[in-house]
Design an enzyme around this catalytic site. Sequence first.
Site, short mmCIF file in Angstrom:
data_model
loop_
_atom_site.label_atom_id
_atom_site.label_comp_id
_atom_site.label_asym_id
_atom_site.label_seq_id
_atom_site.Cartn_x
_atom_site.Cartn_y
_atom_site.Cartn_z
N TYR A 180 0.59 -1.27 -0.63
CA TYR A 180 -0.16 0.05 0.40
C TYR A 180 0.65 0.82 -0.09
O TYR A 180 2.08 1.48 0.93
CB TYR A 180 -0.99 -0.36 1.16
CG TYR A 180 -1.73 1.32 1.44
CD1 TYR A 180 -3.48 1.23 0.56
CD2 TYR A 180 -1.38 2.34 2.40
CE1 TYR A 180 -3.50 2.22 0.82
CE2 TYR A 180 -1.90 3.42 2.33
CZ TYR A 180 -3.24 3.71 1.41
OH TYR A 180 -4.52 4.54 1.73
N GLU A 213 -3.13 6.89 -4.47
CA GLU A 213 -3.00 6.50 -3.16
C GLU A 213 -2.60 5.28 -4.36
O GLU A 213 -3.97 4.71 -5.75
CB GLU A 213 -4.46 5.97 -3.35
CG GLU A 213 -4.78 4.47 -1.99
CD GLU A 213 -5.57 4.40 -1.61
OE1 GLU A 213 -5.86 4.29 -0.44
OE2 GLU A 213 -6.60 3.44 -2.03
#
Length: 380
Positions: A101, A189
């Site tokens: 992530y 993201e």
Amino acid sequence: MRLHEYQSKQIFAQNGIPIPRGRVASTAATAKEIAMELGGRVVIKAQVLVGGRGKAGGIRLARTPAEAEELATQILGMQIKGLPVRRVLVDEAAAIRSEIYLAVTNERNARRPVMVASAEGGVEIEQVAHDTPDKIVRLLVDPLLGLREYQAREIASRIELPRDHWKTFVQIARGLYQAYAACDATLAEINPLVITEDQRLIALDGKMVLDDNALSRHQDLAELRDIDEEAPVEVEARKYGLSYVAMDGDIGCMVNGAGLAMATMDIIKFNGGKPANFLDIGGGAGSDKVAAALRIILSDPGVHAILFNIFGGITRCDEVARGILAALESVETRVPMVVRLVGTNEAEGRRLLAGAKMETAATLSEAARKAVELAAQHAA
Ligand code: GDP
Ligand code: MN
């Protein structure tokens, strides 16, 4: 404003971040063609502006172009969290070894951007953050300096990324920060950023949220807005330049000025009521804007009373009164209304509204009390 995955990944690619080959399709036939071009296995990905598409069945792996067509037909017929899927992204499939992530967002308390990373990316990232917060690494960035190379290496080290990948990871982290800063994003993201079986780092999924207040200086990005994916009242409010935020109370508010709008909501609560929205019609609002605002407030079936709080400065009370009258002609409603009009041209404003079916109040407290009463009566 939220961008689609395929739009976000195009911006990533422009900033030196590796992404899978692929294109967008709005029909199953095109999805099949793209699958043939790419050769081999592809993923078919629903392009909707909500998270958790994978878990909702909006991300499927296809082994052949025929299967790609079949799955695209299914996904294009789906709704995910109430949003119809109008497009799918067809990407070459990756063989995944692990999922990371990586994101940049605003850290308001520190008044700085923050880079967030975890070695345990993927669809369970919220769970990871909740159960094992120490597996989430955070690093503040000085907005004047940007993300420095040593900081990107520090993140790589803290998520225990194998050394072989550090060079590419630094390039990706800096590219992501660059994309975030250049687009005036509030979030950029990558989840997941994958390490593939053949040892490459690729951004498989992408999400960007842009700051609406900065869109005026990004004409090209503003054009990416997907109106089909937004609530109709938000589209309408933006068209008229109104700041509107829906809430779950029953007293609709129409106010000029953001501070006064907040004070109005406070005083409604102080009198035991609950505001149904925040709405700032802005300074100098003309009658068409007022009419649009009233239509928006009344489109919420939970509204049982409306409170107009107008402090006439640049905004003229008579203009607002005309707007209310114009709106009442175009919308049929039995919702009771209270108006407090003071300032520039207030006498003229009151005279105009004298014939309309609405209560007037001399002070804001009185207006709020009346609105709370009327809402209770109307709801009963
Ligand atoms: P999200 O559910 O909206 O976040 O969509 P993602 O694009 O992140 O996909 C969800 C999950 O599907 C990923 O975490 C992967 O595990 C899986 N996935 C996505 N693309 C591929 C791919 O190309 N190959 C494989 N094997 N899995 C994929
Ligand atoms: Mn994802």
